[in-house]
Every structure is written in C-alpha cells, then in structure tokens.
Enzyme design. Structure first.
Site: not given
Length: 214
Positions: A188, A161
């Site tokens: 992430c 992301h």
C-alpha cells in the site's frame, strides 16, 4: 666532425626517450596504482530526490510531520463533477502528487512498498480509485492496520492510507518516521494522517492513479 656527430646523437637520444615512455605506458599498473585510480573516480549515488518527477515545493513541511498536511498551503478544492484530477505516485521518490490537467497542485509525503530484488511490493502501472474506502482497518495476518483508507485496486489489496497502526489502534511511531524518507509498506501507499483523510473524502471513484518507480 663534432657537428656531424651531434645530430645522430641527438636523434638517438630522442628515440631512447620515446621508447622509455612507451614502455612505461604499456607496463601493467601495480595494485597500489589501480587502487589509487579507483579512489580518484567520482562515484555518483542517486538519492530519493533524483527519482522524483517534480521538485519539492518551497512550502513542503520540514521537518516531515506525519501528523500534519504535507504542505503548509490549503489542499486543492475538488469540484464534485471534476474529472481532470490524476494521482501520481513516485515509489523511489517517496512522494504522491495531485495533478490537475497534468499540472501538479499538491505534493504529499509518502512511503510505498519495500523493494525486494530490485522490485517494489507496490505494483506499477495505471489504476483507478475504487468505491471502497473507510475510516480504519486491521490486518491480523500482518499485525498492522491504518486509518483513512482508499482503494485503488479492483481487488482492494492496494490502498492509500495513513501511516500504520498497531493492534491496539495506536500509530506505529517507528514506521511513521519513514514517511517521505524511505519505503516500508507491504504494497500500500502510506500518507500522513490528514493527507490520507483528504484523499478518502475528496477523491472520487474512477480517478486515475499512475504508479511509477520514479
């Protein structure tokens, strides 16, 4: 008579020098000598670049800019039925590589999970891009969100992301500045805004993702 004495004296003198030399070698070093020896030793400290499997391309954007594509060249074109694409993540190198037939075609600035006790919060291994993806999310437990997310974990815990956003939707500038330089996430893999959007829109489900420390 003098000649007969000269040889024994010379021999004794040589023996004496050898004994003194051996004694100096066997003597323990003083604290000062030990400190000087340590100071003269060359300490090699590994940098992030030493962990990267590929050298940065010449067109990598400098200074790093999380608002723009990582490279100055266009993104690679991915065919709809193409199945020879792999995403390679270097956690300690702070890079993500797009590979075609195991050859790098694009380099992205990245920031993976923080290292705690020598282990990253981002898991290493081989994964696959999942079906789930979206334009934005917000995690109230972490008080953090992001844009352009793509899952590479079957439980949708770990994502590609953008650099993180705050509770008001604005980008966290302090965290954004870490991109390409150091780790910072909870697991992430952070990317620049355009890079994360390109992956979300172009990388199909089932694409292999390889995550390594180096």
């Amino acid at each position: 008579m003098k000649k007969s004495l000269l040889k024994p004296l010379t021999f004794c003198f040589i023996i004496l020098i050898c004994v003194i030399s051996l004694a100096r070698i066997s003597m323990p070093q003083t604290h000062e000598e030990t400190s000087n020896a340590k100071a003269n030793q060359t300490v090699v400290k590994k940098t992030a670049a030493s962990f990267r499997p590929y050298q940065d391309p010449s067109d990598l954007r400098r200074p790093y800019n999380w608002r723009k594509p990582s490279e100055r060249k266009p993104y690679p074109k991915i065919k709809r039925l193409e199945n020879d694409i792999t995403i390679r993540v270097s956690l300690k190198g702070n890079r993500v590589y797009i590979l075609r037939n195991n050859r790098r075609v694009y380099t992205m600035l990245a920031s993976g999970g923080l290292f705690k006790k020598g282990k990253s919060l981002t898991p290493t291994g081989t994964f696959k891009i999942q079906d789930n993806r979206g334009e934005s999310f917000y995690n109230p437990n972490l008080n953090e969100g992001a844009n352009n997310w793509t899952s590479w974990d079957k439980n949708d815990v770990y994502l590609f992301h953008s650099v993180p956003t705050k509770d008001n939707g604005q980008y966290n500038l302090k965290e954004a500045k870490k991109l390409g330089k150091q780790q910072g996430s909870h697991g992430c893999v952070r990317l620049s805004v355009p890079d994360s959007q390109w992956i979300m829109k172009n990388i199909k489900s089932g694409t292999k993702v390889i995550v390594k420390n180096n």
